[in-house]
Structures are given as C-alpha cells and as structure tokens.
Design a protein around this motif. Structure first.
Motif, PDB file in Angstrom:
ATOM      1  N   ARG A 114     105.122 105.579 149.803  1.00 33.41           N
ATOM      2  CA  ARG A 114     106.089 106.389 150.545  1.00 33.41           C
ATOM      3  C   ARG A 114     105.489 106.969 151.818  1.00 33.41           C
ATOM      4  O   ARG A 114     106.111 107.798 152.465  1.00 33.41           O
ATOM      5  CB  ARG A 114     106.591 107.561 149.695  1.00 33.41           C
TER       6      ARG A 114
ATOM      7  N   THR B 285     113.428 105.566 145.395  1.00 30.04           N
ATOM      8  CA  THR B 285     113.854 106.783 146.092  1.00 30.04           C
ATOM      9  C   THR B 285     115.153 106.480 146.831  1.00 30.04           C
ATOM     10  O   THR B 285     115.545 105.322 146.974  1.00 30.04           O
ATOM     11  CB  THR B 285     112.815 107.196 147.148  1.00 30.04           C
ATOM     12  N   ASP B 286     115.806 107.527 147.332  1.00 35.93           N
ATOM     13  CA  ASP B 286     117.049 107.330 148.067  1.00 35.93           C
ATOM     14  C   ASP B 286     116.862 106.380 149.242  1.00 35.93           C
ATOM     15  O   ASP B 286     117.675 105.499 149.473  1.00 35.93           O
ATOM     16  CB  ASP B 286     117.568 108.680 148.592  1.00 35.93           C
ATOM     17  N   SER B 287     115.741 106.570 149.976  1.00 37.67           N
ATOM     18  CA  SER B 287     115.588 105.753 151.177  1.00 37.67           C
ATOM     19  C   SER B 287     115.271 104.311 150.806  1.00 37.67           C
ATOM     20  O   SER B 287     115.687 103.373 151.467  1.00 37.67           O
ATOM     21  CB  SER B 287     114.524 106.339 152.102  1.00 37.67           C
ATOM     22  N   GLN B 288     114.547 104.111 149.695  1.00 41.23           N
ATOM     23  CA  GLN B 288     114.309 102.737 149.237  1.00 41.23           C
ATOM     24  C   GLN B 288     115.608 102.086 148.791  1.00 41.23           C
ATOM     25  O   GLN B 288     115.856 100.914 149.052  1.00 41.23           O
ATOM     26  CB  GLN B 288     113.318 102.734 148.074  1.00 41.23           C
TER      27      GLN B 288
ATOM     28  N   LYS C 250     110.003 114.406 144.974  1.00 42.12           N
ATOM     29  CA  LYS C 250     110.042 114.936 146.332  1.00 42.12           C
ATOM     30  C   LYS C 250     108.978 116.006 146.537  1.00 42.12           C
ATOM     31  O   LYS C 250     108.424 116.140 147.614  1.00 42.12           O
ATOM     32  CB  LYS C 250     111.437 115.499 146.628  1.00 42.12           C
TER      33      LYS C 250
ATOM     34  N   TYR D 166     118.578 102.787 149.862  1.00 40.15           N
ATOM     35  CA  TYR D 166     119.358 102.524 151.066  1.00 40.15           C
ATOM     36  C   TYR D 166     118.871 101.236 151.752  1.00 40.15           C
ATOM     37  O   TYR D 166     119.654 100.375 152.129  1.00 40.15           O
ATOM     38  CB  TYR D 166     119.226 103.730 151.992  1.00 40.15           C
ATOM     39  N   ARG D 167     117.541 101.112 151.856  1.00 34.30           N
ATOM     40  CA  ARG D 167     116.988  99.903 152.493  1.00 34.30           C
ATOM     41  C   ARG D 167     117.302  98.647 151.685  1.00 34.30           C
ATOM     42  O   ARG D 167     117.518  97.576 152.244  1.00 34.30           O
ATOM     43  CB  ARG D 167     115.477 100.043 152.683  1.00 34.30           C
TER      44      ARG D 167
END
Lengths: 449, 449
Positions: free
Chosen positions: B43, A348-351, B8, A353-354
């Motif tokens: 998530r 995912t985007d947040s993964q 999402k 990013y991390r």
C-alpha cells in the motif's frame, strides 16, 4: 524419488500376498511405508483392511489408520476391530488424529471406546472433542513440549528429553509460567549452547505468534503461511497453553479448502465428496441446477419479448447465442481472478476500485476485438454491413457488462458478508445471459427492422 | 491472534511516520514483524519502500524483501539500493530466496550483483540459478545441517551447533558419507540422549524420503503432504546431497498451484498476475476468448441449420437457450469434481470407469428433473403438451451428455498427457452448446412441425 502412486505391480503383489498366510503378507507389507499402505487400502476391500491392520505392528497400524483418506472411513475400520487391538491402536495415535476418528463415530460408540482407554488419554480426547472440527481447537494436538520459565539448562534438557519420549519429532519448545500461560518459545540449539547455569528466562524468545482455540482453520492456515511457521501454539482466553498445530495438518487443510473453492466456484456443494456416490452428487448439485433454471427462464423471457425480431431476421438467433456465450466466458475469467484475489487477501477500497476499473477496460477491449471478428463475419457471410454493426455493438456491450459484473459482484458480496465464490456466478450468468440476448435483439430491432 | 490485515490505522500510522525523520520512522517500524512490513509495502509507494529498507536493521530488511509479494517486484527495489546496502542484504538472505530474486533481474544486473558478493555465496547462488524455477532444485536451499556418518556424539554436536549459527531454525540433521552421498537422517533428541561414545551410524534412520533436483515442484508438494514432512532433502543423480526444501516454501507452492488451477479452469492463462495491469489481462485472456468464439460459430451453425423450425415455432428459441445453458452448468459441475480428483491423485482404470458411470447417472437424473420442470412449464404456459415432451427429452439428453463429457474428457486428456484443467472446458462447452441447440430443435422438427 516419486511420490507413491499405486501401480498395478504393488497392488497385485499385495493382493497375491492376501491369498497366502499372515507371515508372507507381513513380509510383503514391510516394504511399504504406512502412508503407502493407506493408499493401497483405497484399492482393497474392507476385509483386507481389517486383516492387514491386525497383522501390522501397532505403531505402523495406527499410522496407517491416521493416514487413511477420510472417504475410506477409517473410523468404521476401527470400530470393527477386536476391542483390545482397537485400544492399543487408539492409544498409539496422536491425540488430534484419535479425536478426528472418534468424532466420526456414533455417540454410543464414542463412549464405549473412550471408556476402554486409559483415563489420561480419554480425558485429553474428550477435551479435544469439545472444539469445532474446523477450528484451531479441533486441529490441535495437546501433546507438546513445554518447559517452565524458571528452569535452568540441566532441568530443562531433562524435561525435554523425558517429554519427547512419546513424540516422534518436536519442532518448538514452549515456555510457560507456573499456571501454564504461554510466555514464549526457546530453541533446543540455544539451550544446548547455553552456559550450564543459564536460566530459560534468559534464552526465551517472547511474543510468539499464537491462536485462540476458536479461530477458524482457514485463519490458522493464513497465519502459518504468512509467518512461515512449522507449528503454532493454541491458547485459551487467558493465554493458557492448550496445544499446538503442526504444519502437516495445515497442509491437509489447505488442500481441503482449495478443493472447496473449486467446487463452490463450479456450483457444487462444498460438502460433496469427490469420490462419493451418485445419490450424494445429485443431492449436492440438483438445487444449484434448479436455481440456475430459474435464471434461465428470466433470460428466456428476454428472448420471447423479441419474438417478432427473430421471425423477421432469423439469422440473429444464431448470432445471439454467440454473443451470450462469449459474455459467460469473459465473466468467468474476470470472476476467477477477482474471487481468487479476495480469497488470498482482503482488498482495500482503492484496490477494489482499481480492480473494477481494470476489468472495465479488459471487457471493452476484448469485447471490441471479438465484436470486430463476429461483425466482419456477418458482413462477409450474410452480406449485411448493418448486421455487422449490430453484432459489434452487442458483443462489445456484453463483454463490457461481463467484465464489470465479474469484478463488482464478488467485491460487493464480500463486503456484505456473503461468500463470493458461491453466489457470484449465478448472479453474473443472469446478467450476461439477459444482456447477451437483449443487446443483439434490441440493436437488431432498431437498425435492421 | 488474527493474521495481519493492513487496516487504515496501521497504514496511516506508517504514512505519518514517513512524513517525519528517520528516527521516528524506525521507532514505529519496530512494532511490526517483517512479514507485516512486507504487506504494508503493497500500500506504499516505491520511494517509501527504499527509505524503509535503508532504515531497517539489515536482518529485518532482508526478511522484508524475501517476504514481499512477487507482484510488488522486490528485485527492482533491490537493484535500486545503494550497492553496499544491497550486498549486505543479499548475503543475509537465504540462498533460495536470494536466487529467486536474482533470477528476476536482467542478465547484466545478475552478473554485477554476483560479482559484488563474497565468492562462497556467489557460487552457491550460481549453482541454484542453474535449476528450473519450478523444480526441486529451484526451490531448495543449499544451507543445511549435515554430519558425517562416522562421527561420534561429541563431534556431531559440535558440528551441528557450528553449522546452526547461520540458520534460524533447523528441522532435520542429514547424515552423509565422505563423498556427501545421503545416508539418512538423525534427530537431535537421539544425539542428546545417546551415550557419550555413540557413533552417528548407530543413531541414524536410513531410507529417508528424498527428491532429485529436477523433479517438478508439484511433485515435491505431494511428497511433503503424503509423508507429513517438514523438510525434504534434494540429491543429484548420484545421491549426493545438494540441499533441502522446507515446508514453508511448499506452502507458497501450494497456494500458487491452487491459484493456477482456478485460473486455468476459468480460461485465464496461469501466468496472469492477479493484480496485473489490464494490458497483461487482455494478453492472457483474449486468445482463449477467440478460441471460444470459434466453437461458438460451430454451435451457431447448428442453430442456422434449423432456421425453418425457429420461424415456424418461435417459442422453441427461448427454450433452446435454457436447455443449452443448463447443459453448460451441469457439465461444469461434473468437470470440477473430476478435475479436482485427478489433480489430487491419479485414478486407476476401475476408478475412472466408476467415475464416468456415476456422472452418467447423475446427468440422467438431474436432466430428467429439470426436464420435467421446463416441460411442465411449456405445457402450462404455452398450452402445448408436445412442446413439453420435446423439452423433457432435450433437457434429459443434454444433461446426460454434459455429465458424460464432463467426466470422460478430463480423464481422456490426462491419459494422453494434456492438462485437463486447461483443455477440458472448451471441448465440453462445444458439446453441450451444440447438443443444447440441436436436441430441442431436432425434436421440435420431428414432433411439432
């Protein structure tokens, strides 16, 4: 028990038997499982393959052929057999295995072979030949066990036993409507336990996991792994049951895919056969090397740009090779972890990013530690504290860039639809090589000239 | 059907349901398969994990926990649950899954949990805990279906149905002697088809493939793949049947091993969790980088040795970085192909010999082609035919060394019992770096000074 590795004893035993008559050879072969004979074949000349196949009972012979490594070209063996023997063997093969073999033959050989087979077998194989090799349709076997949803216990059991005559094992019994659309699955246990007048419709487990025939084999492997399946039904666009894929075929797919991953990651074409000829290897690897050569010229341009620095401070050249080499190593580490994560599941985007943030920190810290070591060495060995500072800064900077690009590039490539395993390493090498030369030379030009 | 990727929509749907009451949440969760909930968990915050597990029916809850990614730490979730709920869930788990979870807990937590379970389950799990995590014993499940070799059809069928009550699926029925020693396997199809007074001894297929409990999991994966098995029995030294390993567990092993292969190949510790913290990543990668730094100093020593050459002919420095970089690329290619071949099957002496010979030719040819390009460039760009000759010789020589070491080093390491995936690349980099600097500088010192 150990998995079978051809040892010299087995090989010389079979080779000795090959010197003798057929009866003796047949007796020796009895001690080996079909998949073991297939492995022995890799060490025997092709005349021996033909003789052994002709001696073995058809059932075993067909199993040996289906177990042979692709790179041993079982289809060539098949085409060289006596036509009658060949037809016997092909009709004994599972449809999916027969299709894989026939697909390797020339067009006219395919036609000859299919015409010599009985009509039912031939038309099943023709249907399978129409699917792409790496799709669910190309992997599936059209022989399976199915019962009609309106049947009762007795009728279903008779049906199952009749259909299972031609199969060694069955794992799942599919339940279909009159028009062959998939309705669900039923277990043999539940049929046996059911009342004599029970209907299949009351025993059925609905909503099974299935795939369409045109789904990629990698996706099939993911489904089988995720839902812990032993078999998965394959359907057409109208949910009509076409066949099933069993987990043993998926294991082969997984081995293949993981070989491809490692090869692509190392700049080898995924089509290179591991035991292929040197000509094939040159064809597969040379384009990649030439591409790398182009990026090498780019990095060399950075070095040329600072020719005055390297003449004024000759020791910087030796250090510069260390900084650039370490950048390559650190980038490969970050890249391997990120590429493997992507290939196991989408991020995912947040993964994402991390992940980038993590490699950012890892690069800085590993850079600082290695920078301290090489800086301290320069201080002591060359007696130059300023050279120490230059190298500390350059190493930290380059490993930081290595971590950042090692994580970012594959993620970006994946988003824009390019296979990150193939393209990432060359882009990243360009970055770490250029920066690995630029940073020490530039810092040196600022602080040491 | 596509394998489930959290999108999402799913995530926000479940998140919205988490805001509401338990009844609403339970209803939303009904739309997801246990393995899908396990993916959603990655998530969601851990408070949500606990709440969802408490809401789900025990059967589904235990499946979710067994499907959770190791890196999401299902054992921590388990230990935080209400003791009663926890016992319910653990007794619903397959023994092998329960054992894997419990093995992750602290010693005192293990004892507490085992004491809260019923005696039979606890002792089965204690037995499984005694095997190494990566062995057949550590992978196996002790619940299986077995029948005595002296039973008749009716008794055997009753036995099978009784034993299968607690199992979702069974693939193979094992046949044992009174002392539980493995005699063979029998298929449910053959039992059903048999005469009413048939004995199991007449239906049995003897000589099944089996493994000892202490065999490494990689070996188990090879056997399952080679013999196309869906399940393999595990025995002790006296052939007593201990349990069975199913193919779905082997698929997980294969994914794990292939991740390890790629990581080891790239100088990352095989224990690094792909989504681990930056601290873990530094711990896993820094030692390898420092080791590489040492070899970097070695190669830099070669450069220092020729300081006078680089001052006299500054352009050689830029070219030298190209020659050494290309050596690294070519070596990685040869190494990847050889390491992957070794990991799929052991090579005989003659196969090893042919592999080295092949890489020898590939290295020479790829070296000559790239040498011609870089040599021609030097001729045209620097106007020095002699520099062209120097670079042609150096590039050919270095890619030849790259091919030779890329194939030889992993084969030699394998023979002496060292994992070639780990140790090869550093040895080979040392060779290609040193030779990549030495050859152009040395040829230049001979022909250009």
């Amino acid at each position: 028990m150990q998995s079978f590795e051809v040892d010299k004893k087995d090989l010389s035993r079979v080779k000795a038997a090959l010197e003798g008559d057929d009866a003796g050879l047949a007796e020796v072969l009895q001690d080996y499982h079909a998949s073991e004979i297939a492995i022995l074949f890799e060490r025997l000349p092709s005349e021996a393959h033909e003789r052994i196949i002709n001696i073995l009972p058809t059932e075993i012979a067909s199993e040996v052929i289906s177990e042979m490594d692709e790179e041993s070209h079982p289809e060539e063996l098949l085409i060289n057999l006596d036509p009658e023997k060949r037809s016997e063997i092909v009709s004994e093969l599972d449809y999916d295995d027969a299709t894989d073999l026939i697909a390797q033959l020339e067009e006219h050989e395919q036609q000859d072979l299919l015409e010599s087979m009985d009509e039912e077998d031939a038309s099943s194989i023709r249907a399978l030949l129409s699917y792409g090799e790496n799709t669910a349709g190309g992997l599936m076997n059209s022989s399976l066990i199915k019962v009609n949803i309106r049947q009762d216990k007795k009728g279903a059991l008779d049906d199952i036993i009749r259909q299972s005559e031609e199969m060694e094992e069955f794992y799942t019994i599919y339940v279909v409507e009159d028009d062959d659309t998939l309705q669900g699955v039923v277990s043999i246990k539940n049929i046996i336990k059911a009342h004599a007048d029970a209907k299949i419709s009351s025993l059925l487990k609905a909503d099974p996991v299935y795939v369409n025939a045109d789904v990629d084999q990698e996706e099939v492997a993911r489904l089988i792994s995720q839902y812990n399946l032993t078999t998965i039904p394959v359907v057409d666009d109208h949910m009509k049951l076409l066949g099933r894929i069993t987990v043993d075929d998926i294991i082969d797919v997984m081995e293949e895919e993981s070989t491809e991953d490692i090869l692509k990651f190392s700049g080898v074409s995924e089509d290179e056969e591991l035991s292929g000829s040197w000509q094939d290897a040159v064809k597969s690897r040379l384009p990649w090397l030439v591409l790398n050569l182009a990026t090498g010229f780019l990095a060399a341009g950075v070095v040329r740009h600072f020719a005055s620095v390297q003449v004024a401070i000759p020791t910087i050249v030796a250090y510069m090779t260390i900084v650039s080499g370490m950048g390559g190593n650190a980038a490969t580490q970050a890249l391997a972890v990120t590429v493997r994560r992507i290939s196991l599941s989408d991020l995912t985007d947040s993964q994402a990013y991390r992940t980038v943030l993590k490699e950012f920190s890892v690069g800085l810290i590993n850079g600082a530690v290695n920078g301290l070591i090489v800086g301290a060495f320069a201080f002591v060995y060359d007696g130059s504290p300023m050279m120490g500072v230059v190298l500390f800064l350059a190493m930290t900077g380059n490993l930081f860039i290595a971590g950042l690009t090692g994580a970012t590039i594959p993620l970006v490539l994946k988003r824009v639809g390019i296979d990150p395993a193939v393209a990432s390493s060359i882009i990243i090498t360009t970055f770490t090589d250029c920066a690995g030369f630029f940073l020490p030379l530039w810092f040196a030009s600022k602080f040491l000239l």
